[in-house]
Design a protein around this motif. Sequence first.
Motif, mmCIF file in Angstrom:
data_model
loop_
_atom_site.group_PDB
_atom_site.id
_atom_site.type_symbol
_atom_site.label_atom_id
_atom_site.label_comp_id
_atom_site.label_asym_id
_atom_site.label_seq_id
_atom_site.Cartn_x
_atom_site.Cartn_y
_atom_site.Cartn_z
ATOM 1 N N SER A 84 0.825 -1.208 0.000
ATOM 2 C CA SER A 84 0.000 0.000 0.000
ATOM 3 C C SER A 84 0.859 1.258 0.000
ATOM 4 O O SER A 84 0.341 2.347 0.116
ATOM 5 C CB SER A 84 -0.876 0.002 1.236
ATOM 6 N N ALA A 86 2.257 2.849 2.131
ATOM 7 C CA ALA A 86 2.350 3.359 3.505
ATOM 8 C C ALA A 86 3.175 4.637 3.596
ATOM 9 O O ALA A 86 4.089 4.742 4.401
ATOM 10 C CB ALA A 86 2.915 2.282 4.439
ATOM 11 N N LEU A 87 2.843 5.612 2.782
ATOM 12 C CA LEU A 87 3.523 6.909 2.880
ATOM 13 C C LEU A 87 2.894 7.700 4.018
ATOM 14 O O LEU A 87 1.713 7.559 4.293
ATOM 15 C CB LEU A 87 3.374 7.684 1.571
ATOM 16 N N TYR A 88 3.705 8.544 4.645
ATOM 17 C CA TYR A 88 3.167 9.368 5.724
ATOM 18 C C TYR A 88 2.437 10.545 5.098
ATOM 19 O O TYR A 88 3.051 11.432 4.523
ATOM 20 C CB TYR A 88 4.295 9.840 6.641
ATOM 21 N N PRO A 89 1.098 10.568 5.215
ATOM 22 C CA PRO A 89 0.323 11.548 4.450
ATOM 23 C C PRO A 89 0.528 12.975 4.923
ATOM 24 O O PRO A 89 0.250 13.906 4.174
ATOM 25 C CB PRO A 89 -1.124 11.104 4.680
ATOM 26 N N HIS A 90 0.977 13.158 6.172
ATOM 27 C CA HIS A 90 1.128 14.521 6.667
ATOM 28 C C HIS A 90 2.504 15.095 6.347
ATOM 29 O O HIS A 90 2.809 16.218 6.714
ATOM 30 C CB HIS A 90 0.873 14.555 8.168
ATOM 31 N N MET A 91 3.337 14.301 5.669
ATOM 32 C CA MET A 91 4.673 14.801 5.344
ATOM 33 C C MET A 91 4.795 14.958 3.826
ATOM 34 O O MET A 91 4.187 14.219 3.071
ATOM 35 C CB MET A 91 5.733 13.806 5.796
ATOM 36 N N PRO A 132 1.857 13.263 -0.425
ATOM 37 C CA PRO A 132 1.494 12.022 -1.125
ATOM 38 C C PRO A 132 0.094 12.047 -1.720
ATOM 39 O O PRO A 132 -0.155 11.469 -2.771
ATOM 40 C CB PRO A 132 1.584 10.971 -0.023
ATOM 41 N N GLY A 133 -0.834 12.746 -1.047
ATOM 42 C CA GLY A 133 -2.208 12.801 -1.537
ATOM 43 C C GLY A 133 -2.323 13.393 -2.931
ATOM 44 O O GLY A 133 -3.292 13.134 -3.635
ATOM 45 N N GLY A 137 -0.447 7.126 -8.586
ATOM 46 C CA GLY A 137 -0.049 5.835 -8.033
ATOM 47 C C GLY A 137 1.412 5.509 -8.287
ATOM 48 O O GLY A 137 2.135 5.088 -7.390
ATOM 49 N N ARG A 140 3.658 7.663 -6.119
ATOM 50 C CA ARG A 140 3.661 7.213 -4.725
ATOM 51 C C ARG A 140 4.550 5.997 -4.555
ATOM 52 O O ARG A 140 5.288 5.875 -3.602
ATOM 53 C CB ARG A 140 2.246 6.838 -4.285
ATOM 54 N N ARG A 147 12.065 6.095 -0.110
ATOM 55 C CA ARG A 147 12.211 6.044 1.342
ATOM 56 C C ARG A 147 13.058 4.843 1.735
ATOM 57 O O ARG A 147 13.754 4.865 2.734
ATOM 58 C CB ARG A 147 10.821 5.961 1.971
ATOM 59 N N ASN A 164 -0.559 -2.602 -6.973
ATOM 60 C CA ASN A 164 -1.596 -1.573 -7.020
ATOM 61 C C ASN A 164 -1.513 -0.695 -8.264
ATOM 62 O O ASN A 164 -2.259 0.257 -8.395
ATOM 63 C CB ASN A 164 -1.512 -0.680 -5.781
#
Lengths: 389, 278
Positions: A84, A86-91, A132-133, A137, A140, A147, A164
């Motif tokens: 998935s 798993a990116l940190y969406p707030h960064m 990331p948002g 795809g 991401r 990372r 995905n």
Amino acid sequence: MAEIILDKVTKRYPDGALAVSDVDIQIADGEFVILVGPSGCGKSTTLNMIAGLEDITSGELRIDGDRVNDRAPKDRDIAMVFQSYALYPHMSVRENMAFPLRLAKVDKKVVQQKVEEAARILDLTQHLDRKPGNLSGGQRQRVAMGRAIVRSPKAFLMDEPLSNLDAKLRVQMRTSVSKLQRRLGTTTVYVTHDQTEAMTLGDRVVVMRGGHVQQIGSPQFLYEQPVNLFVAGFIGSPSMNFLPAGLEDGRLRTPLGDFPLTDRIRRLLEGGSAPREVIMGLRPEHFEDARLVDEPGAAFTATVEVLESMGSDKYAYFAVEGEAAMAAELEELAAESGTAEMADGGSQIVSRLSAASDAREGAELSVWFDPDKIHLFDPSDGRTLTYVE
Amino acid sequence: MTTATRPGVRARWTLIDIVVVVYALVPVLWILSLSFKTKETLTDKSFIPTEWTFQNYVDIFSTNEFPRALVNSIGIALIATLIAVVLGTMAAYAIARLDFPGKRALVGVSLLIAMFPQVSLVTPLFEVERSLGLFDTWPGLILPYITFALPLAIYTLSAFFREIPWELEKAAKMDGATPAQAFRRVIAPLAAPGVFTTAILVFIFCWNDFLFAISLTSTTASRTVPAALSFFQGSSQFEDPTGTVSAAAVVITIPIILFVLFFQRRIVAGLTSGAVKG
């Protein structure tokens, strides 16, 4: 850079379910190893145990000779790419990629430099300040890779990283993952359920089923020398054709007709305890339009049900009368691929013919095949009878 | 959002909206209007004051009780909110993420507390607090507030935690974070909207409480505004305190409005978008 050794690694859940049983894999430094198998075969659990996200019930996991069973993930120096992402969406992308380095208390300047280098490799430079948002795809996916690579870990673990993506992007990313791995030379363990990915990416492929390793080898070796029905059916697309057959006086009785065994196969069967009833396996490319072949071999005539012209070659599908080959492994494979079952009994044969063939749908065709290329399996346990030691 | 609205539909919705807003706001506006009226015009039945005055506000702040009650209210509600949200966050995280023995019992008991009629607890609490020396103190109110706010906090927060993909935590672990770092740097920032929402709900609950405030306090030492309001009197027993009560009612809504406005800006919907696909 590391060598990873799984020594009789077993995972049993508290409720008693056995997820992974006695897995032995030696992964050499810099090697690209694929864990492949249908869902629920224990491949992801195995990967999580290497990562340290799941405890190892018994057995030993060694990285560079050190036993790491009880080390926390952060002390194993391994990076993981999740299905998935798993990116940190707030960064931002930059912060996401810098996160492992920041945790490792790397100097700010070095972090900056490493993130930018990774971004350049992955073609993410112009996206570094986005969240990331706002990424596609594929982007991401590349951030997730970024990372993982920034801190030059001992090994990469990838859990279905491409599943995905849409089909076209997946093929494209497959090549870039492969190139990236070669360029960095980092030991990589890659989990997938897609046999095409397994065949194209890995130095070696580990086929798993029900928590057990079935076979380990190079993609080509697994393709040519499957150790059992499961591996034979799982590797290859379109998959191997299976037909019930009888062994009698050096002759093979099949729904396609009776054929003498070739010397090579007869020798392989000698000494072994081959049962009288066997399953014959034959890959699609070992068939040919009889009109185009001069070599000796076996031939049969059948009606082409469906013809798929791929341009470079033609796939012809024939229906075969009589019982279909029956074995537990085959049922499992059929359930996995969702092809269970042709209602009217009998079985279907896929053959890959040369583009020059004039096969037509609904017309009879004389088909040649190479009897030396057949695989024979024991229907009771799925073991290959024609396996070359 | 992009549906082409026909004029008829739009008009109907506008009408309904106006009815709802008027229904909700008229009593508030009425109180506001009363608070600006002089004693003489208080009963003139006019919605807009005919004679404007700030005297009611001057009056309530010139007494001893009201400013003190305001301090009590703010202090008690803030402390109770802080503790309830911190405890609730930890409990909700555990409930959302871990499988531990007694998890269902914990959830069940907190639900039970939420359903328990508070009024039946007032008398025992009164006795207990008196014998423990908690009666008429700040902790005497903070403790029951925390107890009744916790189920609310746990429920709201665990819903938020469940929304956060677990893989983010695994990713943080793989990136070298300790569990504490993973929580602080990855999970907590993502749970922030949930924490703020919960904080608002808990604060409003503590701020509005009248039952405990009236039963477990006796002096200005800990009496909160809702309780203090009921002790408002006119300057003589023949005087109607409606004006001052209205002014006080207006004043105590202000902190709530500020609190909500302050935290609302932090409630960003869709914060986790882009974390995982699908």
